[in-house]
Scaffold this motif. Sequence first.
Motif, PDB file in Angstrom:
ATOM      1  N   PRO A  91     -42.593  35.649  22.095  1.00 24.79           N
ATOM      2  CA  PRO A  91     -43.415  34.557  22.015  1.00 24.79           C
ATOM      3  C   PRO A  91     -42.715  33.284  22.329  1.00 24.79           C
ATOM      4  O   PRO A  91     -41.644  33.175  22.723  1.00 24.79           O
ATOM      5  N   GLN A  92     -43.419  32.396  22.489  1.00 27.96           N
ATOM      6  CA  GLN A  92     -42.827  30.902  22.915  1.00 27.96           C
ATOM      7  C   GLN A  92     -41.902  30.244  21.890  1.00 27.96           C
ATOM      8  O   GLN A  92     -41.059  29.508  22.396  1.00 27.96           O
ATOM      9  N   LEU A  93     -42.189  30.723  20.616  1.00 26.63           N
ATOM     10  CA  LEU A  93     -41.469  30.090  19.640  1.00 26.63           C
ATOM     11  C   LEU A  93     -40.541  31.250  18.977  1.00 26.63           C
ATOM     12  O   LEU A  93     -40.719  32.481  18.695  1.00 26.63           O
ATOM     13  N   VAL A  94     -39.026  30.904  18.977  1.00 25.13           N
ATOM     14  CA  VAL A  94     -38.129  31.892  18.476  1.00 25.13           C
ATOM     15  C   VAL A  94     -37.393  30.996  17.544  1.00 25.13           C
ATOM     16  O   VAL A  94     -36.665  30.114  17.741  1.00 25.13           O
ATOM     17  N   HIS A 132     -28.868  36.625  23.615  1.00 25.18           N
ATOM     18  CA  HIS A 132     -29.825  37.769  24.060  1.00 25.18           C
ATOM     19  C   HIS A 132     -31.251  37.135  24.457  1.00 25.18           C
ATOM     20  O   HIS A 132     -31.939  37.611  25.506  1.00 25.18           O
ATOM     21  N   VAL A 133     -31.563  36.151  23.783  1.00 22.29           N
ATOM     22  CA  VAL A 133     -33.022  35.593  23.727  1.00 22.29           C
ATOM     23  C   VAL A 133     -33.065  34.816  25.304  1.00 22.29           C
ATOM     24  O   VAL A 133     -33.802  35.020  25.912  1.00 22.29           O
ATOM     25  N   LEU A 160     -43.672  17.124  36.460  1.00 26.36           N
ATOM     26  CA  LEU A 160     -44.202  16.745  37.562  1.00 26.36           C
ATOM     27  C   LEU A 160     -43.931  17.815  38.800  1.00 26.36           C
ATOM     28  O   LEU A 160     -44.697  18.241  39.640  1.00 26.36           O
ATOM     29  N   PHE A 161     -42.785  18.330  38.507  1.00 27.65           N
ATOM     30  CA  PHE A 161     -42.107  19.266  39.779  1.00 27.65           C
ATOM     31  C   PHE A 161     -42.439  20.473  39.193  1.00 27.65           C
ATOM     32  O   PHE A 161     -41.920  21.671  39.899  1.00 27.65           O
ATOM     33  N   GLY A 162     -42.970  21.009  38.137  1.00 23.28           N
ATOM     34  CA  GLY A 162     -43.042  22.235  37.482  1.00 23.28           C
ATOM     35  C   GLY A 162     -41.907  22.898  37.148  1.00 23.28           C
ATOM     36  O   GLY A 162     -41.013  22.048  36.835  1.00 23.28           O
ATOM     37  N   GLY A 163     -41.717  24.401  36.804  1.00 26.71           N
ATOM     38  CA  GLY A 163     -40.531  24.909  36.425  1.00 26.71           C
ATOM     39  C   GLY A 163     -40.808  25.325  34.906  1.00 26.71           C
ATOM     40  O   GLY A 163     -41.320  24.299  34.139  1.00 26.71           O
ATOM     41  N   HIS A 164     -40.160  26.197  34.419  1.00 27.09           N
ATOM     42  CA  HIS A 164     -39.963  26.686  33.068  1.00 27.09           C
ATOM     43  C   HIS A 164     -39.011  25.963  32.481  1.00 27.09           C
ATOM     44  O   HIS A 164     -37.936  25.642  32.930  1.00 27.09           O
ATOM     45  N   ARG A 165     -39.103  25.546  31.137  1.00 28.04           N
ATOM     46  CA  ARG A 165     -37.805  24.873  30.339  1.00 28.04           C
ATOM     47  C   ARG A 165     -37.683  25.835  29.090  1.00 28.04           C
ATOM     48  O   ARG A 165     -38.847  26.376  28.365  1.00 28.04           O
ATOM     49  N   VAL A 166     -36.676  25.842  28.656  1.00 30.83           N
ATOM     50  CA  VAL A 166     -36.153  26.453  27.423  1.00 30.83           C
ATOM     51  C   VAL A 166     -35.605  25.614  26.563  1.00 30.83           C
ATOM     52  O   VAL A 166     -34.488  25.047  26.898  1.00 30.83           O
ATOM     53  N   VAL A 167     -35.960  24.882  25.455  1.00 26.80           N
ATOM     54  CA  VAL A 167     -35.434  24.119  24.671  1.00 26.80           C
ATOM     55  C   VAL A 167     -34.928  24.654  23.454  1.00 26.80           C
ATOM     56  O   VAL A 167     -35.664  25.538  22.797  1.00 26.80           O
ATOM     57  N   VAL A 168     -33.473  24.624  23.449  1.00 26.00           N
ATOM     58  CA  VAL A 168     -32.869  25.094  22.254  1.00 26.00           C
ATOM     59  C   VAL A 168     -32.372  24.012  21.286  1.00 26.00           C
ATOM     60  O   VAL A 168     -31.905  23.032  21.542  1.00 26.00           O
ATOM     61  N   VAL A 169     -32.984  24.121  20.135  1.00 30.49           N
ATOM     62  CA  VAL A 169     -32.545  23.018  18.911  1.00 30.49           C
ATOM     63  C   VAL A 169     -31.459  23.685  18.096  1.00 30.49           C
ATOM     64  O   VAL A 169     -31.743  24.572  17.382  1.00 30.49           O
ATOM     65  N   ASP A 209     -45.825  26.200  29.460  1.00 35.07           N
ATOM     66  CA  ASP A 209     -44.805  26.485  30.583  1.00 35.07           C
ATOM     67  C   ASP A 209     -43.402  26.151  29.672  1.00 35.07           C
ATOM     68  O   ASP A 209     -42.602  25.760  30.571  1.00 35.07           O
ATOM     69  N   ALA A 210     -43.131  26.526  28.647  1.00 29.94           N
ATOM     70  CA  ALA A 210     -41.846  26.252  28.025  1.00 29.94           C
ATOM     71  C   ALA A 210     -41.684  27.339  26.842  1.00 29.94           C
ATOM     72  O   ALA A 210     -42.629  27.811  26.445  1.00 29.94           O
ATOM     73  N   HIS A 211     -40.549  27.449  26.315  1.00 26.06           N
ATOM     74  CA  HIS A 211     -40.074  28.239  25.012  1.00 26.06           C
ATOM     75  C   HIS A 211     -39.286  27.345  24.312  1.00 26.06           C
ATOM     76  O   HIS A 211     -38.417  26.391  24.768  1.00 26.06           O
ATOM     77  N   LEU A 212     -39.313  27.400  23.070  1.00 20.57           N
ATOM     78  CA  LEU A 212     -38.571  26.437  21.875  1.00 20.57           C
ATOM     79  C   LEU A 212     -37.831  27.521  21.086  1.00 20.57           C
ATOM     80  O   LEU A 212     -38.493  28.592  20.422  1.00 20.57           O
ATOM     81  N   VAL A 213     -36.680  27.312  21.132  1.00 18.64           N
ATOM     82  CA  VAL A 213     -35.692  28.324  20.406  1.00 18.64           C
ATOM     83  C   VAL A 213     -35.014  27.353  19.327  1.00 18.64           C
ATOM     84  O   VAL A 213     -34.283  26.326  19.763  1.00 18.64           O
ATOM     85  N   VAL A 214     -35.005  27.758  17.988  1.00 17.68           N
ATOM     86  CA  VAL A 214     -34.623  26.853  16.961  1.00 17.68           C
ATOM     87  C   VAL A 214     -33.808  27.745  16.019  1.00 17.68           C
ATOM     88  O   VAL A 214     -33.799  28.675  15.724  1.00 17.68           O
TER      89      VAL A 214
END
Length: 326
Positions: A8-11, A27-28, A62-71, A95-100
């Motif tokens: 899922p989008q949240l990990v 692995h994620v 604005l330029f699109g693209g997927h983002r993965v934010v790791v906190v 269009d993003a994933h959040l990993v905490v």
Amino acid sequence: MNESSALPQLVLITGPERVLAQRALSHVLEALGSSHPDAEVIRLDALEYEPGRLTMDLSPSLFGGHRVVVVRDLVEATDPLVDELSDVLKHPLDDAHLVVLHKGGNRAKRVLDAMKKAKAHVIEAPAMKSDRDKSAFITNEFRIARRKITPEAVRALLEAAGKDTSELAAACKQLVDDTTGVVDENVVATYHSGKVEATGFRVADAAIAGNAPEALRLLRHAFASGLDPVPVVAVLASQLRQVAKVATAGGGRSAELAKQLGMPPWQIDRARGASRGWDGVRLGRAIQTVAAADFAVKGGGRDPQYAVEHAVLEICKQRHAPPERG
């Protein structure tokens, strides 16, 4: 976790064991990278967080693209980060994933609850405190690499590098990379002989077996290597308690006793072997001797090293004393 679509989008990666948490994160990211090879990975440190950064990084580009934010280190989160995370979690990500990553405990509980409520994928990274946990970790490291390691080698590696899980993982990797075939105790000794001899485990083995010259040699080597008397006494006490515990547990298969006593099977086998030649009375005396040494090395005596040597010699003496008869 081979397919990113399963994520899922949240990990949420939770638990204090840094090695397991880091591997879970790797692995994620690998799984996400398989379907989003051009994704931008953005890492935020909770302790150094700048207010507004999370919201900006998760906003559509604005330029699109997927983002993965790791906190990282959510337990260190400031109020602005907790507030922003709580707000972000109220809506689906675009269009993003959040990993905490959270080390455990109740700090930032509001975020943890919100992530679980949002059906985040939770990965546990529990602390590996016991020898049983660490033994299982070593065995699994070799299993993953499709290699075999003997129980004796597991124990030797645990003695050499078992205090720190990162060091243990590195030691396993070195043996996997640098050797072939089955890894036994001799192979471990080739790479870690100095460390193994400088621990209290070898001293305890020799003392419980009644081998006074070898026990003293190993003990003096350990002291010369800089080992403090306190952990040596702790190992002596632990090993004697294990022998007493196994000796009074009766018969049965090692695997069954391991579950019952919370010890690895190889530890059961070694304690059984060490218990031969002992009885309850003499074991009790040996344990009392170590208790006195524990008091001495923690400030109750003038010479901690002498106190340990005396305890070792007394254990050997009890091992060879005539059995008590009722």
